[in-house]
Design an enzyme around this catalytic site. Structure first.
Site, PDB file in Angstrom:
ATOM      1  CE  LYS A  20      -1.012  -2.487  -6.110  1.00 52.08           C
ATOM      2  NZ  LYS A  20      -0.381  -3.453  -5.259  1.00 52.08           N
TER       3      LYS A  20
ATOM      4  CB  CYS B 119      -8.520  -3.493   9.830  1.00 47.91           C
ATOM      5  SG  CYS B 119     -10.038  -4.570   9.164  1.00 47.91           S
TER       6      CYS B 119
ATOM      7  CD  GLU C 259      -3.484   0.403  11.473  1.00 50.90           C
ATOM      8  OE1 GLU C 259      -2.897   1.183  10.321  1.00 50.90           O
ATOM      9  OE2 GLU C 259      -4.395  -0.174  11.250  1.00 50.90           O
TER      10      GLU C 259
ATOM     11  CD  GLU D 252     -14.098  -2.192   3.470  1.00 50.02           C
ATOM     12  OE1 GLU D 252     -14.980  -2.646   3.896  1.00 50.02           O
ATOM     13  OE2 GLU D 252     -13.086  -3.232   3.132  1.00 50.02           O
TER      14      GLU D 252
HETATM   15  P1  NAD Z   1      -1.298  -0.125   2.069  1.00 50.35           P
HETATM   16  O1  NAD Z   1      -2.040   0.982   2.301  1.00 50.35           O
HETATM   17  O2  NAD Z   1       0.266   0.109   2.411  1.00 50.35           O
HETATM   18  O3  NAD Z   1      -1.435  -1.293   0.881  1.00 50.35           O
HETATM   19  C1  NAD Z   1      -2.641  -1.336   0.393  1.00 50.35           C
HETATM   20  C2  NAD Z   1      -2.414  -1.819  -0.946  1.00 50.35           C
HETATM   21  O4  NAD Z   1      -2.386  -0.301  -1.714  1.00 50.35           O
HETATM   22  C3  NAD Z   1      -1.338  -2.582  -1.823  1.00 50.35           C
HETATM   23  O5  NAD Z   1      -1.921  -3.248  -2.608  1.00 50.35           O
HETATM   24  C4  NAD Z   1      -0.566  -1.451  -1.901  1.00 50.35           C
HETATM   25  O6  NAD Z   1       0.195  -1.802  -3.166  1.00 50.35           O
HETATM   26  C5  NAD Z   1      -1.461  -0.390  -2.610  1.00 50.35           C
HETATM   27  N1  NAD Z   1      -0.807   0.973  -2.697  1.00 50.35           N
HETATM   28  C6  NAD Z   1      -0.143   1.628  -1.972  1.00 50.35           C
HETATM   29  N2  NAD Z   1       0.347   2.903  -2.288  1.00 50.35           N
HETATM   30  C7  NAD Z   1      -0.481   3.104  -3.249  1.00 50.35           C
HETATM   31  C8  NAD Z   1      -0.809   4.252  -4.208  1.00 50.35           C
HETATM   32  N3  NAD Z   1      -0.367   5.168  -3.970  1.00 50.35           N
HETATM   33  N4  NAD Z   1      -1.878   4.294  -5.068  1.00 50.35           N
HETATM   34  C9  NAD Z   1      -2.486   3.017  -5.259  1.00 50.35           C
HETATM   35  N5  NAD Z   1      -2.368   1.954  -4.606  1.00 50.35           N
HETATM   36  C10 NAD Z   1      -1.411   1.910  -3.684  1.00 50.35           C
HETATM   37  O7  NAD Z   1      -1.553  -1.219   3.138  1.00 50.35           O
HETATM   38  P2  NAD Z   1      -0.926  -2.459   3.877  1.00 50.35           P
HETATM   39  O8  NAD Z   1       0.129  -2.443   4.555  1.00 50.35           O
HETATM   40  O9  NAD Z   1      -1.111  -3.337   2.622  1.00 50.35           O
HETATM   41  O10 NAD Z   1      -2.217  -3.004   4.759  1.00 50.35           O
HETATM   42  C11 NAD Z   1      -2.287  -2.756   5.906  1.00 50.35           C
HETATM   43  C12 NAD Z   1      -3.437  -1.771   6.342  1.00 50.35           C
HETATM   44  O11 NAD Z   1      -4.596  -1.975   5.542  1.00 50.35           O
HETATM   45  C13 NAD Z   1      -3.381  -1.394   7.992  1.00 50.35           C
HETATM   46  O12 NAD Z   1      -3.592  -0.011   8.032  1.00 50.35           O
HETATM   47  C14 NAD Z   1      -4.919  -1.979   8.262  1.00 50.35           C
HETATM   48  O13 NAD Z   1      -5.592  -1.354   9.097  1.00 50.35           O
HETATM   49  C15 NAD Z   1      -5.652  -1.682   6.588  1.00 50.35           C
HETATM   50  N6  NAD Z   1      -6.769  -2.743   6.681  1.00 50.35           N
HETATM   51  C16 NAD Z   1      -8.016  -1.757   6.704  1.00 50.35           C
HETATM   52  C17 NAD Z   1      -8.996  -2.972   6.678  1.00 50.35           C
HETATM   53  C18 NAD Z   1     -10.475  -2.335   6.771  1.00 50.35           C
HETATM   54  O14 NAD Z   1     -11.422  -2.988   6.452  1.00 50.35           O
HETATM   55  N7  NAD Z   1     -10.570  -1.226   7.203  1.00 50.35           N
HETATM   56  C19 NAD Z   1      -8.788  -4.297   6.531  1.00 50.35           C
HETATM   57  C20 NAD Z   1      -7.590  -4.809   6.304  1.00 50.35           C
HETATM   58  C21 NAD Z   1      -6.558  -3.915   6.368  1.00 50.35           C
END
Ligand code: NAD
Length: 422
Positions: A175, A284, A386, A250
């Site tokens: 997804k 990130c 963040e 991550e």
């Molecule tokens: P998010 O957690 O809102 O969403 C990430 C994904 O998870 C999306 O596809 C979303 O639809 C899905 N999701 C949301 N709720 C869920 C649930 N209850 N069950 C299963 N899936 C669910 O994050 P975002 O806003 O899309 O991305 C930004 C975040 O990602 C920031 O916190 C950033 O630091 C982090 N990030 C981390 C890394 C790393 O390698 N550590 C890399 C890139 C981004």
């Protein structure tokens, strides 16, 4: 209006409930397409398909799997320009950045794992004193793997999960973020063209708490690879742990960039501007708390602010612009709210601190000026939570011990940088 569907069994299939989400182009603030709002029913279909495909894919010769993955990498390279434009349209990032970084890294993910899988080795150990007894490790695919990715590096992080899962013989239900789904859809077409057997990879867009959660909770999904926010990671860990699923998370960061007086100053300054504001600060690994040794604090502050002021913000299609739009109206508001909070907490805005409305096609887009703030305590919310946007704070320090205490003084531990010759 462009409508995309689920990619299940190698085919484009509408969502079971016929519900769609709007896909917005953040640089112009307009809806350009619709994507499936998939639910448990669609996930069920995708998991059944992936489960049925597993035995054949797991026993496919490694050389054949490697060749297919390598072909996917070649096709991503060939379509680099279309993919970069699609990614920029979904995400708001400069097309140039997507062309030079995101898309080449997506193809590298497939190429790397296509080679790595041919070099996989196990290990074995004789039991001391009983040479007839031997322990050994073998690597076996698990079955159906769930891959869930965020919006900031849409294709790059999506492929970072999918490529190793497929290379090692698993089948996948994936997804992409509901905010940036288009390159994932294009990847489905590329996989068909590369000869990946249908059903091995299934791509199901939708909301996190609906489609995402259904993947995590499905009993036939044996492992979850997730990249995204820390709160979401905690929900996913809570759902997956009682089912003993394998989990890779991550998550978020509040990364310190620690600058000592003896650093290579020019190199540090140039890199710090980039590492603070690349992709509008939505990486990130971006440094969001800049800690500077007091003896060079004032010099750094004026040089840094001058450089930040020279960054151009605007239409991501124009190569001269360094920053494009942030990903959505909601995210723009979140960033602006954090800037207002920083002021309430006693912060002084040295530059930026506001939305930008470029002239022309992007007048209604979601742009934020690169923002530098000083005068905040390390324990305030602005320095602890963040923001994930083009906002950095500056703090002076007097000793290495103090720098370390400030750097480590958050709940996050994702990444850090230090600049010193020693
Ligand atoms: P998010 O957690 O809102 O969403 C990430 C994904 O998870 C999306 O596809 C979303 O639809 C899905 N999701 C949301 N709720 C869920 C649930 N209850 N069950 C299963 N899936 C669910 O994050 P975002 O806003 O899309 O991305 C930004 C975040 O990602 C920031 O916190 C950033 O630091 C982090 N990030 C981390 C890394 C790393 O390698 N550590 C890399 C890139 C981004």
């Amino acid at each position: 209006m462009e409508i995309i569907h689920n990619f299940i069994n190698g085919q484009s299939i509408p969502p079971a409930n016929d519900q769609y989400l709007e896909n917005v182009e953040p640089a112009i603030g307009e809806i350009y397409g619709k994507i499936p709002r998939s639910t448990e029913q669609d996930i069920q279909l995708a998991v059944e398909a992936a489960k049925a495909a597993f035995p054949a894919w797991a026993s496919t010769d490694i050389g054949v799997r490697a060749d297919i993955l390598s072909k996917i990498a070649d096709l991503i390279d060939q379509k680099r320009s279309q993919l970069a434009q699609a990614e920029s349209r979904d995400n708001g990032k400069p097309v140039k950045l997507a062309t030079l970084v995101d898309i080449p890294r997506a193809s590298s993910n497939f190429r790397f794992f296509s080679r790595a899988i041919t070099q996989w080795s196990g290990s074995s150990y004789f039991m001391r004193g009983q040479e007839s007894l031997q322990s050994f490790t073998i690597h076996q695919p698990l079955g159906v793997v769930g891959c869930i990715s965020p919006w900031n590096l849409p294709l790059y992080l999506f492929t970072w999960k999918i490529a190793p899962a497929l290379a090692t013989g698993n089948t996948v239900v994936a997804k992409p973020s509901e905010i940036t789904p288009y390159t994932a859809y294009m990847l489905g077409e590329i996989c068909n063209e590369a000869g990946l057997p249908p059903v091995v990879l299934n791509i199901v867009p939708g909301l996190g708490h609906e489609a995402g959660q259904a993947i995590v909770e499905h009993p036939e999904v044996k492992a979850i690879s997730f990249t995204g926010g820390t709160k979401t990671g905690s929900i996913i860990a809570g759902l997956a742990a009682p089912k003993f699923k394998k989990l890779s998370l991550e998550l978020g960061g509040k990364n310190p960039n620690v600058i000592f007086a003896d650093c290579d100053y020019d190199k540090m300054l140039k890199t710090t501007v980039l590492s603070s504001f690349a992709n509008q600060g939505q990486i990130c690994l971006c440094g969001s708390r800049i800690l500077i040794e007091r003896s060079i604090y004032n010099k750094f502050k004026s040089d840094f602010v001058a450089k930040v002021n020279s960054r151009k913000v605007g239409d991501p299609k124009i190569d001269e612009n360094h920053l494009g739009a942030v990903v959505s109206a909601a995210h723009q508001q979140k960033i602006l709210d954090y800037i207002a909070l920083a002021e309430e907490e006693g912060g002084r805005i040295l530059t930026g601190g506001h939305a930008i409305h470029p002239k022309g096609r992007c007048a209604k887009g979601y742009f934020v000026a690169p923002t530098v703030i000083e005068g905040l305590d390390n324990n305030c919310r602005t320095n602890q939570e963040e923001i994930f946007g083009p906002v950095v704070t500056l703090q002076p320090f007097d000793s290495e011990e103090e720098a370390l205490a400030l750097a480590n003084g958050t709940a996050y531990g994702l990444a850090s940088t230090s600049w010193t010759q020693d």
